[in-house]
Design an enzyme around this catalytic site. Structure first.
Site, PDB file in Angstrom:
ATOM      1  N   ASP A 104      20.896 -31.917 -10.756  1.00  0.00           N
ATOM      2  CA  ASP A 104      21.269 -32.155 -12.157  1.00  0.00           C
ATOM      3  C   ASP A 104      20.133 -32.868 -12.880  1.00  0.00           C
ATOM      4  O   ASP A 104      20.320 -33.912 -13.502  1.00  0.00           O
ATOM      5  CB  ASP A 104      22.555 -32.977 -12.237  1.00  0.00           C
ATOM      6  CG  ASP A 104      23.140 -32.992 -13.643  1.00  0.00           C
ATOM      7  OD1 ASP A 104      22.745 -32.130 -14.457  1.00  0.00           O
ATOM      8  OD2 ASP A 104      23.977 -33.860 -13.936  1.00  0.00           O
ATOM      9  N   GLY A 136      31.112 -41.494 -19.761  1.00  0.00           N
ATOM     10  CA  GLY A 136      30.924 -40.096 -19.408  1.00  0.00           C
ATOM     11  C   GLY A 136      32.229 -39.452 -19.006  1.00  0.00           C
ATOM     12  O   GLY A 136      33.305 -40.052 -19.111  1.00  0.00           O
ATOM     13  N   CYS A 137      32.126 -38.222 -18.525  1.00  0.00           N
ATOM     14  CA  CYS A 137      33.317 -37.460 -18.174  1.00  0.00           C
ATOM     15  C   CYS A 137      34.094 -38.083 -17.023  1.00  0.00           C
ATOM     16  O   CYS A 137      35.307 -37.946 -16.941  1.00  0.00           O
ATOM     17  CB  CYS A 137      32.918 -36.031 -17.800  1.00  0.00           C
ATOM     18  SG  CYS A 137      32.105 -35.114 -19.119  1.00  0.00           S
TER      19      CYS A 137
END
Length: 529
Positions: free
Chosen positions: A382, A272-273
């Site tokens: 989220d 992921g980021c």
């Protein structure tokens, strides 16, 4: 400069918000999720105790099975002889290895999830997981006793593969203290496989009955009777519902802040980021998922404070946080879910074959987990399919709750960031930073569209700026293909512009659990003519 849709970002983080409670926060869309691996796992018992967030040291954690058989310390009062419900292999030198049926004297039960015990068969002393044992000769020690689970969860378990017609379980009554419910797997030509429920009522003078014609001194006697004759039930009681070994509550006694050397990273499951997700092993013994964060992603001090709250959030539908490595690079160690993220699962062949009843049930599981967070005054920030994980028997658990507000990267700032998940975010959260449980409700409505469309990106054909501008004017995604009107109506309720007009997660859980059964009686009559 900020983007055009960032009108006003209100102040972020107050003392209340730092404790993980409702408030105005910046959020982010955690892209970290991982893919499938053929490892079996079973959800842990539900955690019913509501923590005192302001006093972490005083928490008393109550294992799921404890009720009338609870031991009250080792002062000689209460039950101290317990029996193992499952096999357990020691993970540390302080643990005891034991087999199902082994008996123990409990020496110290004052430290929550792990008790000090002495085995009657080996004479050895060590720590045992408290949710792996029950008082000898108690109802909790019976294979058919499932404790405090709801009607819908009973149906999920009985309808799972491996259970024949006549498979059954006993659970606590959801409405009457001291009473129970009997759930039985049945079959007929009209409905196929289904589950019927019977109330087990308690007599004032002691004893139990389903029908007043036949009464019993104990639930065990009642079960034995109906295993021999159905006596008005839909079926003989054939065999207890199959059960998979539960997760322990934590990795081991005092295994919270762990050393990096105790974790072996075996295979990268996703990137992921802000880091990677790995399949790992703790202490050479226990399979875990490990989220590794790039240095600078979040403050170690802020993360550890949030993690202290997160570890107290325990529910069957939340991924269990096992342990942390709090020095950078931060490791977040959780239970491993064999099918990876819901988003990936929906796109694979097994997910593509799912039908509406299964999709609605998965949504109900997410709503159940969020209803728990709602009761605990905690916000996810989220919520989307990428942050829901899938295990055996289509079990769904919520992951990455509470981490959103800790990310320091401006790219996850709704004002400046290109990575911010606008398509899942309520307008008041995206425009003004007002994150509440009601903004999570909005996100849940978007997650419903992901389920129904098997992983389609929301608002197809629209960019983020267009989405926010249109949503602010009251635009809703049209009803997805194949989505019933009544389910779409529930989605629209979650997208009301006024947050207070959106439904609660408690309501959404009830709506989804009863979606296909609202016209049928939930319990069968005990007295039949």
């Amino acid at each position: 400069m900020g983007c055009v849709f960032c009108k006003k970002l209100e102040p972020v983080a107050t003392a209340k918000e730092d404790a993980g409670l409702e408030g105005d926060f910046r959020s982010y869309g955690a892209a970290d999720h991982y893919g499938p691996d053929p490892t079996k796992a079973r959800p842990a018992s539900s955690f019913a105790h509501i923590p005192n967030y302001s006093n972490f040291s005083s928490q008393a954690i109550n294992p799921g099975f404890l009720d009338s058989g609870t031991i009250r310390g080792v002062s000689g009062i209460g039950v101290t002889l317990f029996i193992a419900l499952y096999d357990y292999e020691a993970r540390t030198e302080d643990d005891l290895t034991f087999t199902k049926g082994e008996k123990f004297h409990i020496l110290n039960n004052t430290e929550g999830d792990w008790w000090e015990a002495r085995s009657l068969s080996s004479g050895k002393t060590g720590c045992i997981p408290s949710n792996y044992v029950a008082p000898v000769d108690s109802i909790q020690a019976e294979e058919w006793y499932f404790g405090k689970i709801g009607r819908k969860d009973a149906e999920r378990q009985l309808l799972s593969p491996g259970n024949p017609q006549g498979a059954f379980l006993i659970r606590e009554s959801e409405t009457t203290k001291g009473a129970y419910s009997l759930s039985i797997r049945d079959w007929d030509q009209t409905r196929g496989d289904h589950v019927k429920h019977y109330k087990i009522r308690k007599l004032d003078m002691g004893g139990y009955y389903i029908t007043t014609r036949v009464q019993f001194n104990s639930v065990q006697e009642l079960v034995q009777h109906y295993m021999e004759v159905n006596d008005g039930l839909c079926n003989l009681l054939i065999a207890p519902c199959t059960i998979m070994k539960p997760q322990t509550l934590g990795l081991a006694k005092d295994a919270w802040e762990i050393s990096r050397s105790s974790i072996t990273l075996e295979r990268r499951l996703g990137t992921g980021c802000f880091g990677d997700v790995w399949l790992g092993t703790w202490n050479g013994s226990t399979k875990v998922a490990v989220k590794t964060l790039k240095p600078g992603t979040m403050s170690p001090k802020a993360f550890l404070e949030e993690a202290q709250v997160m570890k107290l959030l325990r529910h069957d539908k939340l991924v269990q946080l096992y342990a942390v490595v709090s020095e950078e690079p931060i490791y977040i160690v959780t239970e491993f879910m064999c099918h990876g993220s819901l988003l990936d699962f929906l796109k694979n062949p097994e997910g593509q074959d799912l039908r509406l009843p299964q999709l609605v049930d998965m949504a109900a599981q997410v709503a159940e987990g969020m209803a728990y967070m709602e009761r605990m005054n905690y916000i996810h920030r989220d919520l989307r399919a990428a942050n829901i994980l899938v295990g055996e028997r289509l079990a769904c658990k919520i992951a990455d709750f509470g981490l959103a507000r800790l990310i320091k990267d401006d790219e996850y700032n709704p004002c400046q960031g290109s990575k911010f998940p606008i398509k899942w975010t309520a307008p008041e959260a995206a425009l003004f930073g007002r994150f509440t449980i009601k903004s999570d409700v909005w996100s849940f409505g978007i997650l419903l569209t992901e389920l129904i469309t098997k992983g389609r990106i929301p608002y197809p054909g629209m960019n983020k700026r267009e989405v926010l501008e249109q949503v602010e004017q009251g635009y809703h995604m049209p009803c997805p293909p194949g989505c019933p009107a009544s389910l779409y109506e529930a989605m629209e309720q979650t997208w009301r512009l006024d947050p207070e007009e959106r439904p609660t997660f408690e309501y959404l859980q009830s709506f989804l659990e009863d979606y296909f059964t609202s016209a049928e009686p939930q319990y069968q009559p005990g007295d039949q003519t």
